[in-house]
Structures are given as C-alpha cells and as structure tokens.
Design an enzyme around this catalytic site. Structure first.
Site: not given
Ligand SMILES: *[C@@H]1O[C@H](CO)[C@@H](O)[C@H](O)[C@H]1NC(C)=O
Ligand SMILES: *[C@@H]1O[C@H](CO)[C@@H](O)[C@H](O)[C@H]1NC(C)=O
Ligand SMILES: *[C@@H]1O[C@H](CO)[C@@H](O)[C@H](O)[C@H]1NC(C)=O
Ligand SMILES: *[C@@H]1O[C@H](CO)[C@@H](O)[C@H](O)[C@H]1NC(C)=O
Ligand SMILES: *[C@@H]1O[C@H](CO)[C@@H](O)[C@H](O)[C@H]1NC(C)=O
Ligand SMILES: *[C@@H]1O[C@H](CO)[C@@H](O)[C@H](O)[C@H]1NC(C)=O
Length: 492
Positions: A36, A56, A69, A94, A139, A183-184, A325, A327, A396
């Site tokens: 996260q 992805h 990412d 944590r 996690h 976690n959970e 945890n 909520y 949490e």
């Molecule tokens: C890592 O991922 C990003 C997208 O988040 C991409 O643009 C990039 O080329 C990637 N880098 C490598 C080293 O694979």
C-alpha cells in the site's frame, strides 16, 4: 482532598475521575503495509506479487483503475516517513515486509540484498528515533509463483511461509521484537477467495473460504513454532496474528433467534481463526453447521477441512498477544430462509443471518464503514471473555475520507469515540488492552478502492511526482493524545 475525591467517585461517576488518562504502559502507534505504501514494484530486484499481477491484469476491478506501482513511494521516502513518526511521538510503527522484495522468485535460493538493505535501513532509523517496529510478515502481497500454485488453497504454502518467516527472524530479529505472522486472514478468505473482490479474485465461496482459513492457520502455527523453537531464547520477542471482525449486535435483543444469530456471526468471522489458536480446533457451531449443510448439499465430504489431533495441538496456544482490528458494526438478524438455501453453497448461507445497519450511524467514504464506537468496546469484551483474557493490542482502527480536504473532522470524531471506548474497556471492564494503532499513517493504495478512499492521518498528493505529504487536522489531535496520554471523552 479525600472528601473531594470521594465526592467525585460517588456523584460524578468513574468516567470523569479515571477514564481520561490511559495507563502508563499504554502504547500508541500508526500503521501501514508494504504494497500500500512502498511502490518500486519492479525496481531494485523486487519480484512480482499477486497484487502486482492482479492490478495490471484487471485494472477494471480497481475503483479508479490504479495500482501500487508507485503508491506513496515509501521505498524512496522512508526517511521522511520516519521523521513524521518521530514528530507524532508514537511508541511503535506497524509495517509489513514485502516477501517478493527480499525473495524475488518467492523461493529461498535467491535473496535480494537491496531489499534486505531497505528494511535494515528502516529498522536502524526507527531505532535511532526510539520507535519500536511491529512487523507484519505477510500483508497480502503473496509472491506470484505461489498464487500460480493455488495460493492459500495449497497446504504446502504453510511450509513455504514458515521458511520465509525463519529468514525474516534471522535477518531482522535483532531489531524486531513484535512479529505479526498474517494480516486479517478473514478478509483474504472472503474477499480474495470467496467473493473475488481482492487479488487473486477467486469466487469459490463456501469451499475455498474454509480451505483458505485452514492453510492460514497451519502457516501461522508453523511461523510461531519456528520463532519459539529457534529464535526466542536469543531474541525474546513476541509473535501473534492480526484478526478482524465487525461487531455483530442482535437486531432485536429480545429475540432469541437474533441473539443466537449474532453469536454465530462472531464465531464464523472471528472464531473461525481465533478459536483454533486460543482454544483449540474450529468453533463447534462452524463444524456442526458446515458439516450438516455439506451433507444436505450432497457433498461426499464436508466443505470444512478437518484438523488431525496433532494439528489441533500444534495450532493451539500460538499467540503471545491478541492483534485485534476493528472498523464497524452490523445489526444481525436470524435468517431462516438462508438456512433453506442449498445452492450455491456459500459462507453467508452457512451463517444464516441478515446483516443490517442503523440509519443513525454516521458513514465514512467507505460504504462498509460506519462510526459505531460502542461496537469496539463490546468486541474487546467479547474477545477478552472468549479467549481467557489475553493481552490485546488494537492493531488497526480507522476512518476514511475522500481525499478532497485535510480538514478531517469526521476522522477526529470517529477516533475520539473509539479511543474513549478502548479506555472504558480497560478502566471500567478490566480488559487487558496495551496498545492502540491507528490505520493508517498516510493515504495509500486502498486495495480495490484504489486511491478513492483515504485513511491517512497525513494526506498524500498522488498527482505530484513528489507524493507530497500534508498532515490532516487529525494529525495534531492525535499527536496531543500521544504526548499527554490523555483524551477528552466528554460527549463520547
Ligand atoms: C517498471 O514499471 C513501470 C510501470 O510502473 C515501467 O514504466 C518501467 O519500464 C518498469 N521498469 C522496469 C525496469 O521494468
Ligand atoms: C431489525 O429491527 C428493525 C426494528 O428494530 C426492523 O425494522 C428490521 O426489519 C429488522 N431487520 C431484520 C432484517 O429483521
Ligand atoms: C423482538 O422480539 C420479540 C421476541 O421475539 C418480539 O416479541 C418483538 O415483537 C420483537 N420486536 C420487533 C421490533 O420486531
Ligand atoms: C438505532 O440506534 C438508536 C440509537 O442507539 C436507537 O435508539 C434506535 O432504536 C436504533 N434503531 C433501530 C432500528 O435499531
Ligand atoms: C496484561 O498482559 C501483560 C502481557 O501479557 C501482562 O504482563 C499483564 O500482567 C497483563 N495485565 C493484566 C491486568 O492482566
Ligand atoms: C515534497 O514533499 C514534501 C513533504 O512530503 C515537502 O516538504 C516538499 O516541499 C515537497 N517538495 C516539492 C518540490 O514539492
């Protein structure tokens, strides 16, 4: 003076006299998890996790099509993060370790030293800042290879997880004295394996639900025993697991059926994981209901996998405290109709309840999260009574906004109420709660909600390359509670 104190106790009640100061030993914290906040998903030798693959491959399953990412870029900005922690004055932090960051293939024949270095640097800085790490080993960012082999439906994962835990104790055990194995699991086994809303998106309701819980329990117990057999003598730390449930309040407290339904709800949600660890074996009501229903459905064996006597003994007693945890709360009604529904099999119809809400409860930015502070006090008491008064750490508790403002009065209101209920559970009810952890230190990737639901006490600008962090109003409020160890519960 004596008379005055007596007067207060007799006429003003215990709240005003005692309840506003937390015990001296009480610890405050904030939390995050690796996927996260870290980002750097494909950098510095990290391997892919099931969440990398899922976000992805199925961006349409994330509310804003986003992913982790870059997230908060904490892989690069951890020094800044720690300076915020230091400024807040929290006793511990944590956080979680990303398994594929240190073992990119998932296996142990290859170690990514850059990943190891990242966590060592983080632990060293925390130590210098006087902040204790409370570290979650897992996690939800499972190395992708294990997902390809069935993930949490494959019992061999318990051995792989045990080995991963051993490596982490070896690498980081001189810095870490509080370990959380998993976690959970309840959330993984429902959202990820039953309803298909979290990675890996399996919809195997009523079957994988229980296999997943079974494998989590074996994995947890393995990691616990490895610590106590091989590391405890030298490292002297504590190991536990983080469990979650909604509080379940009977919709009609005069109705025996609703009261029983609420009890069953808690056994199926919390008891499913906690009973094997704190008492031994599945809760009896889970065994009875799932076995009976499986038979009616024509299965040749129960959908609930059974533990051998050795496994029951191996899992029992594997927690040095209770990581809790909380909520939100549901009103629970008995649902006789669900009892009659045979197909398709589901966890929900096994429990035979209807979930309800009270329209007076304030909502947050998350559809499932209502402000019901008394639910936390009742849950703490329930856990305390069910499981023989364990030490409880609230691992949490938190509130979401929509990210549009750093003026988060709703969060202050939510957390003020909840922290007062924690205090009452300690001082009025005698429960042994020793710590409180706010979720989360900063806005971050909130799973299938992406960046649309923000739980942070620090706002993060995900539109800036800098991922600029700006404290919300709650930040100063919380900092003051931590500093003074007191809270104003008037009106809460
Ligand atoms: C890592 O991922 C990003 C997208 O988040 C991409 O643009 C990039 O080329 C990637 N880098 C490598 C080293 O694979
Ligand atoms: C819960 O109770 C309220 C009345 O207090 C009632 O209106 C509602 O229908 C009940 N919910 C269920 C699911 O029975
Ligand atoms: C609650 O349950 C009791 C006992 O079954 C019943 O007499 C009463 O009518 C119920 N209340 C409501 C609001 O349904
Ligand atoms: C909702 O909560 C309020 C305040 O606790 C209570 O008075 C009311 O009876 C509840 N309503 C229902 C339908 O349960
Ligand atoms: C709470 O738990 C801690 C840790 O196990 C223990 O040292 C302490 O005595 C307990 N306190 C109470 C009041 O039970
Ligand atoms: C980057 O963010 C930090 C806080 O997160 C802030 O102090 C700094 O001014 C920001 N830098 C730029 C160039 O925006």
């Amino acid at each position: 003076m004596y008379l005055f104190i007596l007067f207060c106790v007799l006429f003003l009640g215990p709240h005003l006299v005692f309840s506003e100061t937390f015990p001296e030993y009480f610890k405050f914290a904030v939390s995050t998890s690796a996927y996260q906040v870290e980002g750097a998903w494909n950098l510095s030798g990290k391997g892919p996790s099931v969440w990398d693959w899922y976000t992805h491959t199925y961006p349409e399953k994330i509310a804003d099509g986003s992913n982790g990412d870059i997230a908060c870029d904490s892989y690069n900005k951890y020094e800044e993060d720690i300076s915020f922690l230091q400024d807040l004055g929290v006793d511990y932090y944590r956080m979680s370790i990303s398994w594929p960051r240190i073992f990119p293939s998932g296996y142990f024949n290859e170690i990514n030293l850059e990943g190891v270095e990242y966590y060592l640097n983080l632990f060293k800085l925390l130590k210098a800042a006087g902040i204790e790490p409370l570290v979650t080993l897992y996690h939800w960012d499972l190395p992708l290879v294990y997902h390809n082999m069935g993930g949490w439906t494959n019992p061999l994962l318990a051995d792989w997880f045990g080995e991963y835990a051993r490596r982490c104790y070896e690498l980081f055990g001189s810095y870490v004295k509080y370990w959380i194995t998993l976690n959970e699991p309840q959330t993984t086994c429902t959202n990820a394996y039953s309803y298909g809303t979290f990675a890996p998106g399996y919809s195997l309701n009523g079957v994988a639900t229980y296999i997943c819980a079974y494998v989590h329990l074996l994995a947890h117990a393995k990691a616990y025993h490895i610590y106590h057999d091989e590391f405890y003598a030298e490292q002297q730390g504590k190991v536990s697991i983080v469990l979650v449930t909604y509080w379940g309040e009977p919709n009609n407290s005069s109705s025996e059926a609703d009261v029983a339904a609420a009890k069953n709800f808690l056994q199926f949600s919390m008891g499913l994981l906690a009973h094997p660890i704190f008492i031994g074996n599945w809760p009896q009501v889970v065994i009875d209901e799932v076995d009976q229903k499986s038979e009616l459905q024509g299965y040749t064996r129960s959908r609930l996998p059974k533990f051998t006597d050795e496994q029951v003994a191996y899992i029992k007693g594997t927690a040095d405290f209770f990581g809790l945890n909380y909520y939100s709360t549901y009103m629970i009604s008995d649902n006789t109709n669900a009892a009659e529904i045979l197909y398709p099999p589901s966890y929900g119809t096994d429990i035979k309840i209807t979930l309800g809400l009270n329209s007076s409860w304030p909502n947050s930015a998350s559809s499932w999260l209502y402000n019901v502070p008394w639910g936390l006090r009742k849950l703490i008491n329930w856990v305390s009574n069910q499981y023989n008064k364990p030490e409880i750490i609230i691992t949490e508790n938190g509130y979401s906004d929509d990210g549009s403002s750093i003026d988060d009065a709703g969060r202050i209101h939510y957390l003020n109420g909840h922290m007062c209920e924690v205090l009452r559970a300690i001082s009025d009810d005698g429960c042994n709660v020793t710590g409180y952890t706010q979720w989360t230190m900063m806005d971050n990737f909130e799973w299938n909600a992406g960046y649309t639901e923000r739980f942070g006490l620090i706002h993060v600008d995900f539109g800036s390359d800098n991922r600029t962090r700006t404290p919300k109003s709650f930040y100063e409020w919380f900092k003051n509670v931590v500093k003074t160890n007191t809270i104003n519960c008037t009106g809460f």
